[in-house]
Design a protein around this motif. Sequence first.
Motif, PDB file in Angstrom:
ATOM      1  N   GLU A 116      -5.194  -2.155  -4.709  1.00  0.00           N
ATOM      2  CA  GLU A 116      -6.357  -2.098  -5.605  1.00  0.00           C
ATOM      3  C   GLU A 116      -6.788  -0.651  -5.854  1.00  0.00           C
ATOM      4  O   GLU A 116      -7.123  -0.280  -6.989  1.00  0.00           O
ATOM      5  CB  GLU A 116      -7.526  -2.887  -5.003  1.00  0.00           C
ATOM      6  CG  GLU A 116      -7.322  -4.392  -4.950  1.00  0.00           C
ATOM      7  CD  GLU A 116      -6.477  -4.840  -3.762  1.00  0.00           C
ATOM      8  OE1 GLU A 116      -6.117  -6.020  -3.726  1.00  0.00           O
ATOM      9  OE2 GLU A 116      -6.160  -4.005  -2.877  1.00  0.00           O
ATOM     10  N   GLU A 117      -6.781   0.146  -4.808  1.00  0.00           N
ATOM     11  CA  GLU A 117      -7.129   1.560  -4.966  1.00  0.00           C
ATOM     12  C   GLU A 117      -6.079   2.284  -5.794  1.00  0.00           C
ATOM     13  O   GLU A 117      -6.400   3.161  -6.605  1.00  0.00           O
ATOM     14  CB  GLU A 117      -7.262   2.221  -3.594  1.00  0.00           C
ATOM     15  CG  GLU A 117      -8.487   1.797  -2.819  1.00  0.00           C
ATOM     16  CD  GLU A 117      -8.532   2.438  -1.445  1.00  0.00           C
ATOM     17  OE1 GLU A 117      -9.312   3.388  -1.270  1.00  0.00           O
ATOM     18  OE2 GLU A 117      -7.773   2.011  -0.555  1.00  0.00           O
TER      19      GLU A 117
ATOM     20  N   GLU B 270      -3.880   4.163   5.228  1.00  0.00           N
ATOM     21  CA  GLU B 270      -3.332   3.199   4.273  1.00  0.00           C
ATOM     22  C   GLU B 270      -4.245   3.132   3.051  1.00  0.00           C
ATOM     23  O   GLU B 270      -5.463   3.075   3.178  1.00  0.00           O
ATOM     24  CB  GLU B 270      -3.241   1.821   4.943  1.00  0.00           C
ATOM     25  CG  GLU B 270      -2.798   0.693   4.053  1.00  0.00           C
ATOM     26  CD  GLU B 270      -2.717  -0.641   4.804  1.00  0.00           C
ATOM     27  OE1 GLU B 270      -2.620  -1.676   4.132  1.00  0.00           O
ATOM     28  OE2 GLU B 270      -2.755  -0.625   6.056  1.00  0.00           O
TER      29      GLU B 270
ATOM     30  N   TRP C 233      -0.693  -8.415  -3.207  1.00  0.00           N
ATOM     31  CA  TRP C 233      -0.198  -7.110  -2.761  1.00  0.00           C
ATOM     32  C   TRP C 233       0.609  -6.383  -3.821  1.00  0.00           C
ATOM     33  O   TRP C 233       1.067  -5.265  -3.605  1.00  0.00           O
ATOM     34  CB  TRP C 233       0.627  -7.273  -1.479  1.00  0.00           C
ATOM     35  CG  TRP C 233      -0.227  -7.628  -0.322  1.00  0.00           C
ATOM     36  CD1 TRP C 233      -0.499  -8.886   0.163  1.00  0.00           C
ATOM     37  CD2 TRP C 233      -0.996  -6.728   0.469  1.00  0.00           C
ATOM     38  NE1 TRP C 233      -1.378  -8.822   1.207  1.00  0.00           N
ATOM     39  CE2 TRP C 233      -1.695  -7.503   1.425  1.00  0.00           C
ATOM     40  CE3 TRP C 233      -1.156  -5.336   0.475  1.00  0.00           C
ATOM     41  CZ2 TRP C 233      -2.544  -6.927   2.371  1.00  0.00           C
ATOM     42  CZ3 TRP C 233      -1.992  -4.782   1.429  1.00  0.00           C
ATOM     43  CH2 TRP C 233      -2.671  -5.565   2.353  1.00  0.00           C
TER      44      TRP C 233
ATOM     45  N   ARG D 234       4.305  -2.175   7.935  1.00  0.00           N
ATOM     46  CA  ARG D 234       3.346  -2.986   7.170  1.00  0.00           C
ATOM     47  C   ARG D 234       4.071  -3.933   6.220  1.00  0.00           C
ATOM     48  O   ARG D 234       3.683  -5.106   6.082  1.00  0.00           O
ATOM     49  CB  ARG D 234       2.428  -2.058   6.376  1.00  0.00           C
ATOM     50  CG  ARG D 234       1.255  -2.782   5.715  1.00  0.00           C
ATOM     51  CD  ARG D 234       0.185  -3.073   6.756  1.00  0.00           C
ATOM     52  NE  ARG D 234      -1.051  -3.507   6.116  1.00  0.00           N
ATOM     53  CZ  ARG D 234      -1.448  -4.779   6.070  1.00  0.00           C
ATOM     54  NH1 ARG D 234      -0.718  -5.730   6.613  1.00  0.00           N
ATOM     55  NH2 ARG D 234      -2.586  -5.099   5.495  1.00  0.00           N
TER      56      ARG D 234
ATOM     57  N   PRO E 139       0.818  -1.208   0.000  1.00  0.00           N
ATOM     58  CA  PRO E 139       0.000   0.000   0.000  1.00  0.00           C
ATOM     59  C   PRO E 139       0.850   1.256   0.000  1.00  0.00           C
ATOM     60  O   PRO E 139       2.071   1.200   0.213  1.00  0.00           O
ATOM     61  CB  PRO E 139      -0.786  -0.115   1.315  1.00  0.00           C
ATOM     62  CG  PRO E 139       0.079  -0.948   2.201  1.00  0.00           C
ATOM     63  CD  PRO E 139       0.846  -1.874   1.316  1.00  0.00           C
TER      64      PRO E 139
ATOM     65  N   SER F 102      -4.849   0.881  -0.409  1.00  0.00           N
ATOM     66  CA  SER F 102      -4.525  -0.458  -0.898  1.00  0.00           C
ATOM     67  C   SER F 102      -3.991  -0.457  -2.326  1.00  0.00           C
ATOM     68  O   SER F 102      -4.214   0.485  -3.091  1.00  0.00           O
ATOM     69  CB  SER F 102      -5.773  -1.338  -0.853  1.00  0.00           C
ATOM     70  OG  SER F 102      -6.697  -0.919  -1.852  1.00  0.00           O
TER      71      SER F 102
END
Length: 206
Positions: A84-85, A80, A191, A155, A34, A82
Amino acid sequence: MGNSKGAAKLKACMESGRIEAGCDEAGRGPLAGPVFAAAVILPEAFYHPLLNDSKKMSVKARYELREVIEKEAIAWAVEEVSPEEIDSLNILWASVTGMQRAVRKLSVKPQFLLIDGNRFRPFDGYPFATVVHGDATYASIAAASVLAKTYRDDRMIQLAEQFPHYGWDRNMGYPTREHIEAIKKYGLTPWHRRSFHPKELEPTLF
């Protein structure tokens, strides 16, 4: 606390007496993971000799500063965004979205936003200024850069335990030779960002 050439250059604020939140992100360049964004409101009198653009600080100094910032800031928040975003919005606007979310999470409402970089989108009526190299200019942006960077590193180290082949605890998802060779050998994880990648991976993965 002593002197520091880096810290001495940092400005406390753009306009004295105004509640300003510094905003920055970490993780625009990696292939995986992310992007993290942070917003920080510091007291105008805040000073620490180690505070600087997080990229210019040692790992030890960043984590030491994180504790100080979280303790002494008027308000702070980390968000955070992602992979996908990132793929949906593109990395620039995903970073902006993260900064906007972080501002909305602040326990104290700022009167003005100081944004690292040269692009932002108005939201919720907040006045703002974009500042190129803002993390080396304003203390609040530098503080935000420290929080975003350390929380993102945490993370990636966590994700490295689930996906040990890619060296994320060392490369933090950036396109190192180790990371690229692991992608060739083991493929992509959930990821990994799909929207940008080294050209050398295209024949096999994209």
